[in-house]
Design a protein around this motif. Structure first.
Motif, PDB file in Angstrom:
ATOM      1  N   GLU A 142       1.272  -1.010   0.062  1.00 40.87           N
ATOM      2  CA  GLU A 142      -0.490  -0.152  -0.631  1.00 40.87           C
ATOM      3  C   GLU A 142       1.100   1.517   0.426  1.00 40.87           C
ATOM      4  N   THR A 143       0.239   2.129  -0.008  1.00 42.99           N
ATOM      5  CA  THR A 143       0.660   3.639  -0.665  1.00 42.99           C
ATOM      6  C   THR A 143       1.339   3.988   1.009  1.00 42.99           C
TER       7      THR A 143
ATOM      8  N   LYS B 225       1.848  -5.999   3.215  1.00 43.38           N
ATOM      9  CA  LYS B 225       0.916  -6.520   4.189  1.00 43.38           C
ATOM     10  C   LYS B 225       1.223  -7.794   4.632  1.00 43.38           C
TER      11      LYS B 225
END
Length: 172
Positions: free
Chosen positions: A123-124, A142
């Protein structure tokens, strides 16, 4: 092939392409960097202190005849300098400055493992609330219900930026 291996392969196929990352600890945080830039991992050993360097440059080591600067990653992030412990390691990796490759050492609290993280599971970085500068983070991986901070070495360990800081330290 056993059931666990089949399950991992199926999961990876569903998540798309992945890359391998070396994970390591700094304080209580887990960080990762692309394994393709890592050359080797060595135990912490004595190093030569270089006068007038900022606190994040711990010194230099002799690695098979080459002089390799060692960066204290904790200090580079603005945290207190690392204390050397039993698990302290130096991660030797390839850095680039003005299109020239050079080796740098990163002093970390402990090296964990090499893991696969699917591109879709990165994710950013958050807009705020991180323990380090946002531009140092490529993304948040993640993994197993937890997040791992994936470093952006071209920013966090930019040779030219660090050299400018060295020049500033010498000027004062």
């Amino acid at each position: 092939m056993n059931t666990a291996e089949t399950e991992v392969m199926t999961t990876n196929a569903l998540e798309g392409p992945s890359k391998q990352y070396l994970t390591f600890a700094l304080e209580e945080e887990t960080f990762a960097m692309d394994i393709r830039s890592v050359r080797e991992i060595i135990q912490h050993a004595s190093m030569t202190v270089v006068p007038l360097m900022p606190n994040f440059v711990r010194g230099v080591i002799n690695l098979r005849g080459a002089v390799v600067p060692v960066i204290d990653l904790r200090a580079r992030f603005g945290w207190p300098a690392a204390r050397v412990g039993k698990k302290t390691c130096i991660v030797i990796f390839d850095a680039t400055s003005n299109h020239e490759k050079m080796e740098l050492g990163l002093m970390v609290d402990a090296v964990s493992e090499v893991i696969d993280i699917a591109d879709s599971n990165i994710e950013t970085p958050p807009q705020f609330g991180t323990a380090i500068r946002r531009d140092f983070i490529q993304g948040m991986g993640k993994v197993g219900g937890a997040f791992i901070i994936v470093l952006e070495p071209s920013r966090a360990l930019n040779i030219d930026d660090m050299a400018a800081l060295v020049e500033q330290a010498q000027a004062t």
